[in-house]
Design a protein around this motif. Structure first.
Motif, mmCIF file in Angstrom:
data_model
loop_
_atom_site.group_PDB
_atom_site.id
_atom_site.type_symbol
_atom_site.label_atom_id
_atom_site.label_comp_id
_atom_site.label_asym_id
_atom_site.label_seq_id
_atom_site.Cartn_x
_atom_site.Cartn_y
_atom_site.Cartn_z
ATOM 1 N N GLY A 150 -49.603 86.992 81.470
ATOM 2 C CA GLY A 150 -51.029 87.255 81.471
ATOM 3 C C GLY A 150 -51.930 86.054 81.612
ATOM 4 N N LEU A 151 -51.368 84.871 81.859
ATOM 5 C CA LEU A 151 -52.171 83.656 82.002
ATOM 6 C C LEU A 151 -51.885 83.016 83.351
ATOM 7 C CD1 LEU A 151 -51.860 81.984 78.460
ATOM 8 C CD2 LEU A 151 -53.803 83.270 79.381
ATOM 9 N N GLY A 152 -52.921 82.924 84.189
ATOM 10 C CA GLY A 152 -52.754 82.310 85.501
ATOM 11 C C GLY A 152 -52.481 80.825 85.407
ATOM 12 N N ASP A 153 -51.519 80.354 86.190
ATOM 13 C CA ASP A 153 -51.096 78.953 86.111
ATOM 14 C C ASP A 153 -51.670 78.103 87.230
ATOM 15 O OD1 ASP A 153 -49.683 79.984 88.221
ATOM 16 O OD2 ASP A 153 -47.733 79.231 87.576
ATOM 17 N N ALA A 154 -52.670 78.630 87.936
ATOM 18 C CA ALA A 154 -53.279 77.864 89.029
ATOM 19 C C ALA A 154 -54.785 78.092 89.032
ATOM 20 C CB ALA A 154 -52.667 78.257 90.367
ATOM 21 N N THR A 155 -55.392 77.956 87.857
ATOM 22 C CA THR A 155 -56.823 78.188 87.726
ATOM 23 C C THR A 155 -57.604 77.201 88.580
ATOM 24 O OG1 THR A 155 -56.420 78.896 85.455
ATOM 25 C CG2 THR A 155 -58.699 78.481 86.082
ATOM 26 N N ARG A 156 -58.434 77.716 89.462
ATOM 27 C CA ARG A 156 -59.195 76.868 90.379
ATOM 28 C C ARG A 156 -60.159 75.965 89.606
ATOM 29 N NH1 ARG A 156 -62.018 80.042 95.122
ATOM 30 N NH2 ARG A 156 -59.795 80.520 95.452
ATOM 31 N N GLY A 157 -60.150 74.681 89.954
ATOM 32 C CA GLY A 157 -61.073 73.733 89.349
ATOM 33 C C GLY A 157 -60.662 73.226 87.985
ATOM 34 N N ARG A 158 -59.488 73.628 87.502
ATOM 35 C CA ARG A 158 -59.027 73.199 86.173
ATOM 36 C C ARG A 158 -57.567 72.744 86.268
ATOM 37 N NH1 ARG A 158 -60.957 77.720 81.899
ATOM 38 N NH2 ARG A 158 -60.627 75.979 80.447
ATOM 39 N N PRO A 159 -57.287 71.673 87.003
ATOM 40 C CA PRO A 159 -55.905 71.268 87.252
ATOM 41 C C PRO A 159 -55.156 70.848 85.992
ATOM 42 C CG PRO A 159 -57.435 69.584 88.013
ATOM 43 C CD PRO A 159 -58.258 70.785 87.680
ATOM 44 N N VAL A 160 -55.847 70.214 85.053
ATOM 45 C CA VAL A 160 -55.168 69.773 83.829
ATOM 46 C C VAL A 160 -54.728 70.982 83.006
ATOM 47 C CG1 VAL A 160 -55.435 68.494 81.680
ATOM 48 C CG2 VAL A 160 -56.412 67.578 83.786
ATOM 49 N N ARG A 161 -55.621 71.958 82.883
ATOM 50 C CA ARG A 161 -55.264 73.176 82.156
ATOM 51 C C ARG A 161 -54.105 73.892 82.841
ATOM 52 N NH1 ARG A 161 -56.328 78.687 82.247
ATOM 53 N NH2 ARG A 161 -56.560 79.675 80.185
ATOM 54 N N ALA A 162 -54.144 73.965 84.162
ATOM 55 C CA ALA A 162 -53.084 74.642 84.900
ATOM 56 C C ALA A 162 -51.738 73.962 84.694
ATOM 57 C CB ALA A 162 -53.425 74.701 86.383
ATOM 58 N N ALA A 216 -50.849 72.121 82.126
ATOM 59 C CA ALA A 216 -50.429 72.361 80.745
ATOM 60 C C ALA A 216 -49.860 73.767 80.579
ATOM 61 C CB ALA A 216 -51.612 72.144 79.801
ATOM 62 N N LEU A 217 -50.476 74.734 81.244
ATOM 63 C CA LEU A 217 -49.964 76.103 81.173
ATOM 64 C C LEU A 217 -48.574 76.207 81.784
ATOM 65 C CD1 LEU A 217 -53.032 78.381 81.981
ATOM 66 C CD2 LEU A 217 -51.585 78.486 79.952
ATOM 67 N N ARG A 218 -48.364 75.568 82.914
ATOM 68 C CA ARG A 218 -47.042 75.628 83.549
ATOM 69 C C ARG A 218 -45.988 74.991 82.644
ATOM 70 N NH1 ARG A 218 -50.283 74.743 88.261
ATOM 71 N NH2 ARG A 218 -49.957 72.489 88.223
ATOM 72 N N TRP A 219 -46.343 73.886 82.011
ATOM 73 C CA TRP A 219 -45.408 73.238 81.072
ATOM 74 C C TRP A 219 -45.064 74.182 79.926
ATOM 75 C CZ3 TRP A 219 -45.775 72.068 75.864
ATOM 76 C CH2 TRP A 219 -44.826 71.162 75.364
ATOM 77 N N MET A 220 -46.097 74.804 79.345
ATOM 78 C CA MET A 220 -45.871 75.738 78.244
ATOM 79 C C MET A 220 -45.018 76.912 78.691
ATOM 80 S SD MET A 220 -46.952 78.990 77.199
ATOM 81 C CE MET A 220 -48.573 79.258 77.940
ATOM 82 N N GLN A 221 -45.323 77.473 79.860
ATOM 83 C CA GLN A 221 -44.627 78.667 80.307
ATOM 84 C C GLN A 221 -43.161 78.410 80.602
ATOM 85 O OE1 GLN A 221 -47.240 79.879 83.503
ATOM 86 N NE2 GLN A 221 -48.535 81.111 82.142
ATOM 87 N N ARG A 222 -42.835 77.244 81.162
ATOM 88 C CA ARG A 222 -41.422 76.924 81.400
ATOM 89 C C ARG A 222 -40.648 76.882 80.092
ATOM 90 N NH1 ARG A 222 -43.677 73.187 85.031
ATOM 91 N NH2 ARG A 222 -43.382 71.472 83.552
ATOM 92 N N ARG A 223 -41.197 76.221 79.119
ATOM 93 C CA ARG A 223 -40.494 76.093 77.838
ATOM 94 C C ARG A 223 -40.458 77.398 77.060
ATOM 95 N NH1 ARG A 223 -41.792 71.817 80.000
ATOM 96 N NH2 ARG A 223 -40.843 69.787 79.583
ATOM 97 N N SER A 224 -41.551 78.138 77.144
ATOM 98 C CA SER A 224 -41.590 79.431 76.463
ATOM 99 C C SER A 224 -40.573 80.396 77.048
ATOM 100 C CB SER A 224 -42.995 80.018 76.570
ATOM 101 O OG SER A 224 -43.058 81.304 75.989
ATOM 102 N N MET A 225 -40.463 80.440 78.371
ATOM 103 C CA MET A 225 -39.510 81.351 78.996
ATOM 104 C C MET A 225 -38.073 80.964 78.691
ATOM 105 S SD MET A 225 -38.943 84.087 80.628
ATOM 106 C CE MET A 225 -40.366 84.648 81.559
ATOM 107 N N ALA A 226 -37.796 79.692 78.665
ATOM 108 C CA ALA A 226 -36.442 79.246 78.335
ATOM 109 C C ALA A 226 -36.071 79.659 76.918
ATOM 110 C CB ALA A 226 -36.338 77.729 78.491
ATOM 111 N N GLU A 227 -37.001 79.461 75.979
ATOM 112 C CA GLU A 227 -36.731 79.846 74.587
ATOM 113 C C GLU A 227 -36.565 81.346 74.455
ATOM 114 O OE1 GLU A 227 -37.532 81.498 70.751
ATOM 115 O OE2 GLU A 227 -38.972 81.622 72.410
ATOM 116 N N LEU A 228 -37.460 82.112 75.108
ATOM 117 C CA LEU A 228 -37.400 83.564 74.998
ATOM 118 C C LEU A 228 -36.133 84.127 75.626
ATOM 119 C CD1 LEU A 228 -38.578 86.328 74.329
ATOM 120 C CD2 LEU A 228 -39.845 86.223 76.495
#
Length: 401
Positions: free
Chosen positions: A200-212, A214-226
């Motif tokens: 539910g969280l987009g990982d390519a938010t336009r104009g917010r590269p740092v947030r994007a 960080a989200l990709r980093w979180m999502q990779r680790r979260s998916m591996a753990e889950l």
């Protein structure tokens, strides 16, 4: 959307609905079908259970389920599931949220066909107690799915994701499964885990590269753990019961969840209609299939028009990204002082100069299914024609909460 493309779609939609008075809502059938095919391809052979809350229209649910790769519904209320099963839309409905609807439980218990088709969700023995209190200790067998917490907790006190199930570990899942199995009148048939922080969280938010990033980093680790934790839970539960399905994922995570070998099916719904909250993903780009039109009723200034209605914010955190977005003609935006109003919405931008009273402005909603709560019907558009008018849940006089 590029200006030339926007002009083409605007001309099509205006022509298709020229005989109708806005406010009105349309679904572009070719975009809907293209989105369905994209979801199927991303699922990599896993069946997709359609999330009904993101559609809320029987005709569109039937259209999705008629396509290869789609099977069964993930409903958002028990009353809704009973309605859809009774209407012959599906013979396989999982209710994605626990229920406290005693009248619906009694209806479920009294209908053999519904009990064979409908699975309720539990994550707490208290929910089983409620069922027994509503139906009596000798109630017929009710199908049950356990929900696993899919949030990420990388450190003590840190919770990334939604607040849903308290069941997190194999031990907790086995304990709850034991409660289901030891009580008469319940059958454990499935497990669900919805990874909202990924789907539910987009990982390519336009104009917010740092947030994007960080989200990709979180999502990779979260998916591996889950993936590791979910596999362990499934293995533990299969020692106790023969699970019919293990459901996971959402529109935003289909290809990643499909890599989890413990998952037997996926869930998706929003990707069929392509709301604005799903614009910011790297892996896919749904086509805008659902739009609504509002008429221009005022021209307060050269670069300002006012349309009738428009106050259709989406649920969730009250941020600007929950507001509807004017898209046709291109070059309009909401004002920062009024936003989307209850009975009127001012729009500013150069495109306002060419709009006249009676013209229509086309908007996209932030979420998929909630648009159906605002309109009694969808006009299904093919090219520049309305080919069918179909009721939403509201248009069929149903409100499932």
């Amino acid at each position: 959307m590029r200006a030339v493309t926007a002009d083409r779609f605007r001309a099509r939609y205006d022509a298709a609905t020229a005989a109708l008075d806005p406010p009105l809502a349309i679904v572009d059938r070719s975009a809907f079908d293209a989105n369905a095919e994209q979801l199927r391809a991303r699922a990599r052979g896993r069946p997709i259970r359609v999330a009904s809350k993101s559609v809320r229209c029987v005709a569109l649910l039937r259209r999705a389920l008629a396509r290869p790769g789609f099977s069964g519904l993930l409903c958002y209320s028990l009353a809704e599931a009973l309605y859809l099963v009774g209407a012959g839309v599906t013979a396989d409905a999982v209710v994605g949220y626990p229920t406290a609807d005693r009248a619906a439980l009694r209806a479920l218990a009294g209908d053999d066909a519904a009990r064979a088709a409908v699975t309720i969700m539990v994550d707490d023995p208290a929910q089983l107690d409620l069922v027994t209190a509503a139906l009596g200790p000798r109630h017929p067998v009710i199908r049950v799915c356990l929900e696993l917490d899919a949030s990420w907790r990388p450190a003590a006190g840190v919770h990334v994701g939604v607040r849903r199930s308290p069941v997190r570990t194999p031990r907790q899942a086995v304990a709850l499964a034991g409660e289901v199995l030891r009580r008469p009148g319940f059958a454990l048939v499935g497990l669900m885990a919805y990874e909202a922080q990924i789907a539910g969280l987009g990982d390519a938010t336009r104009g917010r590269p740092v947030r994007a990033a960080a989200l990709r980093w979180m999502q990779r680790r979260s998916m591996a753990e889950l993936s590791d934790r979910r596999a362990a839970v499934v293995e533990a539960l299969r020692r106790l019961a023969e699970l019919e399905f293990v459901n996971g994922g959402g529109t935003g995570s289909l290809e990643r969840t499909a890599e989890d070998g413990s998952v037997t099916e996926l869930a998706a719904g929003s990707g069929l209609l392509g709301p604005t909250l799903f614009d910011g993903y790297r892996a896919f780009q749904p086509r805008p299939a659902a739009l609504f039109a509002l008429p221009v009723v005022r021209r307060p200034a050269r670069d300002v028009v006012t349309v009738f209605g428009g106050g259709y914010p989406a649920s969730g955190i009250a941020d600007p990204d929950r507001l509807p977005v004017p898209v046709l003609p291109a070059g309009l935006r909401l004002t920062g002082t009024e936003g989307a109003g209850e009975v009127q919405t001012p729009l500013v931008g150069r495109a306002a100069r060419d709009l006249r009273v009676g013209d229509r402005v086309w908007f996209r909603h932030a979420k998929a299914g909630e648009l159906a709560e605002r309109f009694p019907e969808f006009y299904l558009v093919d090219g520049d024609r309305v080919v069918e008018t179909v009721p939403t849940y509201r248009g069929a006089s149903h409100c499932f909460g």
